[in-house]
Write a protein that holds these residues in place. Sequence first.
Motif, PDB file in Angstrom:
ATOM      1  N   HIS A  60      -0.790   5.408  -6.139  1.00 31.16           N
ATOM      2  CA  HIS A  60       0.151   4.290  -6.213  1.00 31.16           C
ATOM      3  C   HIS A  60       1.239   4.544  -7.254  1.00 31.16           C
TER       4      HIS A  60
ATOM      5  N   ARG B 288       0.816  -1.210   0.000  1.00 25.49           N
ATOM      6  CA  ARG B 288       0.000   0.000   0.000  1.00 25.49           C
ATOM      7  C   ARG B 288       0.850   1.260   0.000  1.00 25.49           C
TER       8      ARG B 288
ATOM      9  N   GLU C 284       1.475   4.043   1.584  1.00 29.15           N
ATOM     10  CA  GLU C 284       1.095   4.510   2.899  1.00 29.15           C
ATOM     11  C   GLU C 284       1.266   6.007   3.117  1.00 29.15           C
TER      12      GLU C 284
ATOM     13  N   LYS D 164      -6.707   6.222  -6.110  1.00 30.89           N
ATOM     14  CA  LYS D 164      -5.783   5.174  -5.670  1.00 30.89           C
ATOM     15  C   LYS D 164      -4.732   4.845  -6.716  1.00 30.89           C
TER      16      LYS D 164
END
Length: 702
Positions: free
Chosen positions: A652, A547, A549, A648
């Motif tokens: 990423h 992930r 983070e 997302k």
Amino acid sequence: MAITGTSSFSVNFSPVFRRDVTSASGNLKRNLDLKRFAVSSEQASTSSSTTTKTKKFVENGRMWKNSREESETARRVNVEESEERERNGKSLKNYFDEAKDMIRSDAGPPRWFSPLESGSHTNDSPLLLFLPGIDGVGLGLTMQHQRLGQIFDIWCLHIPVEDRTSFADLVKLVERTVRSENHRLPNRPIYLVGESLGACIALAVSAHVPDVDLVLILANPATSFSKSQLQPLIPILKLLPDQIPFSLPYILRLMEGDPLRMAADNLVKELAPEPPFGKLSQDLLTMSSYLSVVANILPKETLLWKLEMLRLASTYANSRLHAVKAETLILSSGRDQLLPSQEEGEKLCLALPKCQNRRFNDSGHFLFLEDGVDLVTVIKGAGFYRRGKYIDYVSDYMPPTPSEFKKIQESNRWHYLATGPVLLSTLEDGKIVRGLAGIPSEGPVLYVSYHMLLGLELYPLVSQFMIESNILLRGIAHPIAFKRLKDGKLPELSTFDPFRMMGAVPVSATNFYKLLSSKSHVLLYPGGMREALHRKGEEYKLFWPERSEFVRMAARFGAKIVPFGAVGEDDIGQVVFDYDDLIKIPYFRTEIDEISNEVEKLRIDASGEVSKQHIHLPGILPKVPGRFYFYFGKPIETEGRKRELRDKVKCHELYLEVKSEVENSIAYLKEKRENDPYRNLLPRLIYQATHGFTSEVPTFEP
């Protein structure tokens, strides 16, 4: 969001104007409508015939100072001001001079005073109550007042020489004050700083008021009085005539390593190869003058009373240790000839639930009067300073003063010398230069990198940022540096005091949020302990979670992300016995499990390698030290991308870009270091021997 990393560094008497009249038999009386202020003795002498002529304290109550407007600047210690105060600090001579003034016209019950030189604290400063030892004067913190006064509201307990208030009544006096102040300001903690006898009072009060937020700092507690060399003195003193001043030389002999040793040490430090006779004579006279002051503070009858009180206090405090729930910091001296303090410190830490111990191996009984012992530094290093119910690692943090940073540097100078760090950064036009010219000067900035073996890169990295740019890197650190779930085989928490001094915070989303919102320079290792305790052949391999983070949090505050690489661990040592080897041996497997259970587990909901953060010590074969290299890439802007990075996929992508930049920086350094003629230790030492050990050793051309 889980964020992980390992530790970020290796690294006056005058009339009173708001009266607090306290005695063993009376109640605490207040007039809350009176204005809070202080006057000098000269001013007071015109308005009161009972004023004692001294300039340093307020009698029969606390002295209030004018407070500054509360702001973030006022809440923190100003480094330059703090350094100036350190240079103008007091000496042991001040203690005896002030004690002589205080007992010259000493009468009445025990009472609180607040030192004028303690400065102007802020409105939210916690209250510090100092509880004296056997001397009872209340001046035991005289060398600490200036520094402590910047962050505490200080009250000191004075017990007159002729006073015969019992231990139980002293405890009641302090307890009434604690309850009163807690009722007035319930959201701030109250610190009880006690030495020897005062430590027993603090423990007793804490046992009586478990509902009050107390922090105990106990220096050489007299709970070990049953093992003290003072015990046999009691019957001897009772038999001797008053005319024989037996107690004075005996006490002074036991105080060897304290005031007399301190005075002698200070004298040796200050003497030139051919010291002026006047200076030498003055110091010798000062030392001899201590004898009469000690004799006046502890005449035979008072000494007998205090020794009997110590015996009772020790028994009373020991019987109530089970009821003490307060955070406790024990300060124990290795050369205490009055009490077995280091042994007692260990015992108390086992008996008290929230206790830490700090050892001062070369110090004597009167710890706070010793040159070089700074209580503020000790409190900061131990992580014991807070303004509220719980410590806030961002708002409660105070940066190290120049002298504190210098001491940390000195303790790690061999590490710095052995690794000869080279720092490179990238300018806006893409040019790579030596130094930190390409580093953003304004926060928030997030530095993201790979964690070398055992976090060996931390000390030179953090130190060089302070030296070159006056930037404090605040690291997201593993809980191992802050808390233990139980005692065991891990290094003592004192090992990590420099980490906390330099601004490390426990890993948590809350702390990460607070650091970025305060525009800090934040150091993050996404691979955490998995990289710091990597296996054989895994040098420079990144173990980052799946992930992304940190990206979204950085974008929320418009933080610049600076990816950087660090190499050099393989020039220090070679892993020859790693986790995979140790886990196959039953003894080591059991030990790894026990050690890992001593601290909070991280990323328990994660998958893959980053979830396996077992604590162990790999077998390392040392090498002749090579050199450490750091390369900081061009800062990545997140300002204005908050909405974009909520996606997302976009988030990423940026995460992978940062990771790729770290890997590219590592590859760049591994290639370029081959062209460094000073990569090995010997050529660097030869260069510095020729050009001076403070000179910068050349390296490859970027």
